[in-house]
Design an enzyme around this catalytic site. Sequence first.
Site, PDB file in Angstrom:
ATOM      1  N   GLU A 116       0.824  -1.218   0.000  1.00  0.00           N
ATOM      2  CA  GLU A 116       0.000   0.000   0.000  1.00  0.00           C
ATOM      3  C   GLU A 116       0.859   1.269   0.000  1.00  0.00           C
ATOM      4  O   GLU A 116       0.385   2.336   0.387  1.00  0.00           O
ATOM      5  CB  GLU A 116      -0.951   0.014   1.203  1.00  0.00           C
ATOM      6  N   HIS A 140      -2.705   1.871   8.466  1.00  0.00           N
ATOM      7  CA  HIS A 140      -3.755   1.039   7.865  1.00  0.00           C
ATOM      8  C   HIS A 140      -3.868  -0.267   8.629  1.00  0.00           C
ATOM      9  O   HIS A 140      -2.849  -0.919   8.890  1.00  0.00           O
ATOM     10  CB  HIS A 140      -3.420   0.748   6.400  1.00  0.00           C
ATOM     11  N   HIS A 142      -6.888  -3.693   9.902  1.00  0.00           N
ATOM     12  CA  HIS A 142      -8.093  -4.472   9.571  1.00  0.00           C
ATOM     13  C   HIS A 142      -8.916  -4.715  10.841  1.00  0.00           C
ATOM     14  O   HIS A 142      -8.991  -5.847  11.321  1.00  0.00           O
ATOM     15  CB  HIS A 142      -7.691  -5.822   8.953  1.00  0.00           C
ATOM     16  N   GLU A 170     -17.303  11.221  23.168  1.00  0.00           N
ATOM     17  CA  GLU A 170     -15.988  11.739  22.780  1.00  0.00           C
ATOM     18  C   GLU A 170     -15.785  11.730  21.258  1.00  0.00           C
ATOM     19  O   GLU A 170     -14.934  12.455  20.751  1.00  0.00           O
ATOM     20  CB  GLU A 170     -14.865  10.925  23.447  1.00  0.00           C
ATOM     21  N   HIS A 211     -12.748  -4.201   3.941  1.00  0.00           N
ATOM     22  CA  HIS A 211     -11.285  -4.378   3.986  1.00  0.00           C
ATOM     23  C   HIS A 211     -10.681  -3.841   5.285  1.00  0.00           C
ATOM     24  O   HIS A 211     -10.079  -4.585   6.043  1.00  0.00           O
ATOM     25  CB  HIS A 211     -10.650  -3.704   2.756  1.00  0.00           C
TER      26      HIS A 211
END
Length: 277
Positions: A116, A140, A142, A170, A211
Amino acid sequence: MKVLDAEFVKGYMRMANDGWLEGWHERNGGNLSYRIKKEEVESIKEDLDMSGEWREIGTTVPKLAGEFFLVTGSGKYFRNVIINPEDSICIIEIDETGAKYRICWGLVNGGKPTSELPSHLMNHEVKIAAKGDSYRVIYHCHPANTIALTFVLPLTSEAFTRELWEMATECPVVFPEGIGVVPWMVPGGRDIAVATSELMKEYDVAIWAHHGMFAAGQDFDLTFGLMHTVEKAAEILVKVRSMQPYKTQTIKPDEFRQLAHDFNVTLPEKFLYEKQV
Ligand code: 2HA
Ligand code: ZN
């Protein structure tokens, strides 16, 4: 100084391990990049190899010319970062055109930076344009609850932002700009990088349908904390929806306006529409 003695490397490794402990990094899932400060690059220069070959990034990031990044390796496991960093992560330099990178440290057993990398670098570039020099971390992962919601909520910024804002008081204070949503796309290439970086102009969080999630921030604490807050709100929503299809009560638009006033944040009106609880 050796790379592994630098504070920013220790902070990076701690964050990677925290993500692993949260269960957000099955197998080789997820990736983390840190835009290294000039003085930090200077402090580890003796440990960098500046003779590596230049390779194509797969996109161009001219605003990042000459910058150095600490990134996870493609196919590497977050659970191994803390025990074998030289094999799992690397430092890369971007060339003067912004089209190529070279590895200056790490990945001692071969390999390349995260699949990525285009998304990470384009997000960094967008954040420099939007926020100046302050944003340094792109993350990133999952996380299961956020991913689960991408199967049941409309894939819109309005739906995800409002539903997650309602889950914890919050939330609108931690991510007042809201959350971006990228529809399902093939990961790893320029197209998803363009779609994500477009959203990163406005938001610090972008969800990838079915994803995972991207978060951007100034440092490791803020970026990890942002991811943690969004995923926790998603977990609460999953629990609420598991009990009954609709909420019995919730935080209402006028209450969000009151919160925005008292906490001095701007909550865009597009997220404060009238809806069934
Ligand atoms: O395996 O998470 O999106 C790394 C990834 C790709
Ligand atoms: Zn992923």
